[in-house]
Design a protein around this motif. Structure first.
Motif, PDB file in Angstrom:
ATOM      1  N   GLY A  54     -29.523 -25.528  34.370  1.00 44.16           N
ATOM      2  CA  GLY A  54     -28.970 -24.929  33.160  1.00 44.16           C
ATOM      3  C   GLY A  54     -29.615 -25.474  31.902  1.00 44.16           C
ATOM      4  N   ILE A  55     -29.997 -26.762  31.916  1.00 47.25           N
ATOM      5  CA  ILE A  55     -30.685 -27.344  30.758  1.00 47.25           C
ATOM      6  C   ILE A  55     -32.034 -26.662  30.543  1.00 47.25           C
ATOM      7  CG2 ILE A  55     -31.777 -29.440  29.876  1.00 47.25           C
ATOM      8  CD1 ILE A  55     -29.572 -31.041  31.232  1.00 47.25           C
ATOM      9  N   VAL A  56     -32.757 -26.412  31.636  1.00 49.13           N
ATOM     10  CA  VAL A  56     -34.053 -25.722  31.539  1.00 49.13           C
ATOM     11  C   VAL A  56     -33.848 -24.293  31.042  1.00 49.13           C
ATOM     12  CG1 VAL A  56     -36.080 -24.966  32.834  1.00 49.13           C
ATOM     13  CG2 VAL A  56     -35.035 -27.170  33.355  1.00 49.13           C
ATOM     14  N   LEU A  57     -32.784 -23.643  31.494  1.00 49.32           N
ATOM     15  CA  LEU A  57     -32.474 -22.288  31.038  1.00 49.32           C
ATOM     16  C   LEU A  57     -32.256 -22.268  29.527  1.00 49.32           C
ATOM     17  CD1 LEU A  57     -31.765 -19.317  31.688  1.00 49.32           C
ATOM     18  CD2 LEU A  57     -29.409 -20.077  32.076  1.00 49.32           C
ATOM     19  N   LEU A  58     -31.484 -23.217  29.008  1.00 53.73           N
ATOM     20  CA  LEU A  58     -31.262 -23.291  27.564  1.00 53.73           C
ATOM     21  C   LEU A  58     -32.567 -23.596  26.830  1.00 53.73           C
ATOM     22  CD1 LEU A  58     -27.887 -25.275  27.448  1.00 53.73           C
ATOM     23  CD2 LEU A  58     -28.237 -22.821  27.089  1.00 53.73           C
ATOM     24  N   ALA A  59     -33.416 -24.436  27.432  1.00 49.52           N
ATOM     25  CA  ALA A  59     -34.698 -24.754  26.804  1.00 49.52           C
ATOM     26  C   ALA A  59     -35.580 -23.524  26.682  1.00 49.52           C
ATOM     27  CB  ALA A  59     -35.414 -25.838  27.608  1.00 49.52           C
ATOM     28  N   ALA A  60     -35.466 -22.594  27.638  1.00 53.55           N
ATOM     29  CA  ALA A  60     -36.248 -21.354  27.569  1.00 53.55           C
ATOM     30  C   ALA A  60     -35.864 -20.550  26.338  1.00 53.55           C
ATOM     31  CB  ALA A  60     -36.033 -20.532  28.841  1.00 53.55           C
ATOM     32  N   TYR A  61     -34.572 -20.446  26.070  1.00 53.16           N
ATOM     33  CA  TYR A  61     -34.131 -19.744  24.862  1.00 53.16           C
ATOM     34  C   TYR A  61     -34.630 -20.472  23.609  1.00 53.16           C
ATOM     35  CZ  TYR A  61     -31.020 -16.770  27.610  1.00 53.16           C
ATOM     36  OH  TYR A  61     -30.518 -15.845  28.501  1.00 53.16           O
ATOM     37  N   GLY A  62     -34.573 -21.822  23.646  1.00 48.27           N
ATOM     38  CA  GLY A  62     -35.056 -22.586  22.502  1.00 48.27           C
ATOM     39  C   GLY A  62     -36.537 -22.379  22.253  1.00 48.27           C
ATOM     40  N   LEU A  63     -37.341 -22.324  23.316  1.00 47.12           N
ATOM     41  CA  LEU A  63     -38.780 -22.103  23.168  1.00 47.12           C
ATOM     42  C   LEU A  63     -39.061 -20.723  22.591  1.00 47.12           C
ATOM     43  CD1 LEU A  63     -41.676 -23.153  23.751  1.00 47.12           C
ATOM     44  CD2 LEU A  63     -41.497 -22.082  25.996  1.00 47.12           C
ATOM     45  N   ALA A  64     -38.360 -19.711  23.091  1.00 47.46           N
ATOM     46  CA  ALA A  64     -38.573 -18.346  22.599  1.00 47.46           C
ATOM     47  C   ALA A  64     -38.211 -18.223  21.125  1.00 47.46           C
ATOM     48  CB  ALA A  64     -37.753 -17.364  23.429  1.00 47.46           C
ATOM     49  N   VAL A  65     -37.160 -18.909  20.713  1.00 50.47           N
ATOM     50  CA  VAL A  65     -36.690 -18.803  19.328  1.00 50.47           C
ATOM     51  C   VAL A  65     -37.573 -19.611  18.379  1.00 50.47           C
ATOM     52  CG1 VAL A  65     -34.784 -19.339  17.759  1.00 50.47           C
ATOM     53  CG2 VAL A  65     -34.308 -18.298  19.988  1.00 50.47           C
ATOM     54  N   THR A  66     -37.871 -20.865  18.734  1.00 50.25           N
ATOM     55  CA  THR A  66     -38.575 -21.743  17.803  1.00 50.25           C
ATOM     56  C   THR A  66     -40.090 -21.518  17.782  1.00 50.25           C
ATOM     57  OG1 THR A  66     -38.714 -23.463  19.518  1.00 50.25           O
ATOM     58  CG2 THR A  66     -36.830 -23.539  18.019  1.00 50.25           C
ATOM     59  N   ILE A  67     -40.687 -21.308  18.950  1.00 55.75           N
ATOM     60  CA  ILE A  67     -42.143 -21.130  19.012  1.00 55.75           C
ATOM     61  C   ILE A  67     -42.507 -19.645  19.070  1.00 55.75           C
ATOM     62  CG2 ILE A  67     -44.258 -21.704  20.258  1.00 55.75           C
ATOM     63  CD1 ILE A  67     -42.835 -24.091  18.975  1.00 55.75           C
ATOM     64  N   GLY A  68     -41.802 -18.880  19.886  1.00 55.01           N
ATOM     65  CA  GLY A  68     -42.083 -17.452  19.965  1.00 55.01           C
ATOM     66  C   GLY A  68     -41.581 -16.667  18.772  1.00 55.01           C
TER      67      GLY A  68
END
Length: 414
Positions: free
Chosen positions: A232-246
């Motif tokens: 679940g932590i990795v799942l949340l990190a995916a959203y964070g990557l898409a928002v902050t970098i993407g």
């Protein structure tokens, strides 16, 4: 060919129930004397394939990554994000899994998950000097005999790099050898896993004799929830990557990736989710050439949850047996988990579970006997594995595409 995972799960349930019924009947010793050798033989059948299969998959995986890095700037950007997220995945588990187990401790009944009482003894943690010296094995065969996974893993990683520097003819010969070796090991593992319902039944029966079925069921539920939390932590990190970098709005990203997530949950296969991931990239207006290159490559070589959830399993068992989780022990696990994740290419969950977690546990000095039971419930944490992997694949594609320049969408809507 392996039997469906539900047959293995059925063997687990049947063993726990029957063992619980036999407990206290007066025939425990006789029943255990029959079940124990069956479970032990099946477990050893899994153990004997770990080193050759890890060696072959590691060499092939690293060679594939190096070939991809030579493909151009897009590939190098994508591999950079793969590296970052795999390191984050392992670090997150090393930090948060012990904290989670402190907040929600393992019950005393969980000790029965071990195959024998001797495995309960905590192993001595080597000092820094011994650790550094152990990174290079003077005798590769002796290291294999002692299942010293860290020097073996490093050796085969270096060997893979060396193979890619050989002339084409020589390198191809060695790669074909390791490919054939891996395929042969997969055939053997398929035969062993075909007997998984019987082997897991025998092991679960012994567990229930020692702890009772109720305690074992409670332990397995606790295990599933805590390990899945690391995914679940990795799942949340995916959203964070898409928002902050993407630079994609969180709601917009969530809507676009939802169909791919639905396929991931229903199939538990990143490969089967690839068409849906490509559709998600189209919904996000990512460059078509970026998505067409990054997503298939990600499916082949990138398992974002592998370090986090594989480390979580090793940490769970280490906590179970009282092994001290020093920074050095955790660093060793992270290093092996990172390297092993490269070789976890498109394998069924029951196979990747054994070959991915076994080397990590061995490198950390953690007994691997409990893995033979935990593999029976892997289909449940595997849902989180696939869900987070698919989401992270799309997020990495967005980050890679952003690195190539503006996507043509200046305003990212929510």
């Amino acid at each position: 060919m392996t039997l469906p995972v539900w047959w293995t799960f059925g063997g687990l349930v049947a063993g726990l129930v029957l063992g619980g019924l036999v407990q206290g009947s007066g025939i425990e010793d006789a029943a255990a004397s029959v079940a124990a050798p069956v479970g032990t033989l099946w477990l050893r059948g899994l153990q004997m394939t770990i080193i050759p299969l890890v060696a072959s998959l590691l060499v092939m995986g690293i060679a594939q990554m190096i070939a991809a890095a030579r493909a151009g700037a897009t590939a190098r950007r994508m591999l950079g994000w793969v590296f970052v997220m795999l390191v984050f995945s392992g670090l997150a588990s090393a930090v948060f899994m012990p904290l989670l187990l402190d907040a929600f401790p393992i019950s005393e009944a969980a000790t029965a998950l071990l195959a024998n009482g001797a495995a309960m003894e905590a192993q001595e943690v080597p000092g820094l000097g011994d650790f550094v010296s152990s990174l290079v094995a003077p005798n590769l065969f002796a290291a294999a005999a002692e299942t010293a996974m860290l020097p073996l893993t490093l050796f085969f990683a270096v060997l893979a790099i060396a193979i890619t520097r050989l002339p084409d003819g020589q390198g191809e010969v060695l790669l074909r050898f390791f490919r054939a070796l891996g395929n042969a090991m997969l055939v053997i593992i398929g035969w062993v896993l075909w007997l998984a319902p019987l082997g897991v039944f025998a092991l679960a029966f012994g567990v229930a004799l020692r702890a009772g079925g109720d305690g074992a069921f409670a332990t397995l539920i606790h295990y599933i929830l805590t390990v899945s939390a690391m995914g679940g932590i990795v799942l949340l990190a995916a959203y964070g990557l898409a928002v902050t970098i993407g630079r994609i709005g969180p709601v917009r990203f969530a809507r676009a990736v939802l169909p791919a997530q639905a396929v991931a949950i229903s199939t538990q296969s990143s490969l089967a989710s690839l068409p849906a991931m490509l559709d998600s990239a189209w919904r996000l207006r990512l460059r078509e050439d970026t998505a067409d290159f990054v997503l298939p490559l990600a499916v082949a070589i990138f398992r974002a949850t592998s370090p986090a959830m594989n480390m979580a399993v090793a940490i769970y068992v280490a906590t179970l047996v009282g092994i001290e989780l020093t920074p050095l022990t955790l660093a060793t696990g992270i290093a092996v988990a990172f390297i092993i994740s490269v070789g976890s290419v498109s394998l069924p969950g029951s196979i990747s579970f054994v070959i991915s977690i076994g080397p990590i546990a061995l490198a950390m000095g953690v007994p691997i006997e409990p893995l033979a039971l935990l593999v029976a419930v892997e289909m449940l944490p595997d849902i989180m594995r696939t869900l987070a992997n698919v989401t992270m694949n799309v997020a990495v594609t967005a980050a890679t595409d952003r690195g190539a320049g503006e996507t043509g969408v200046s305003e990212q809507e929510n």
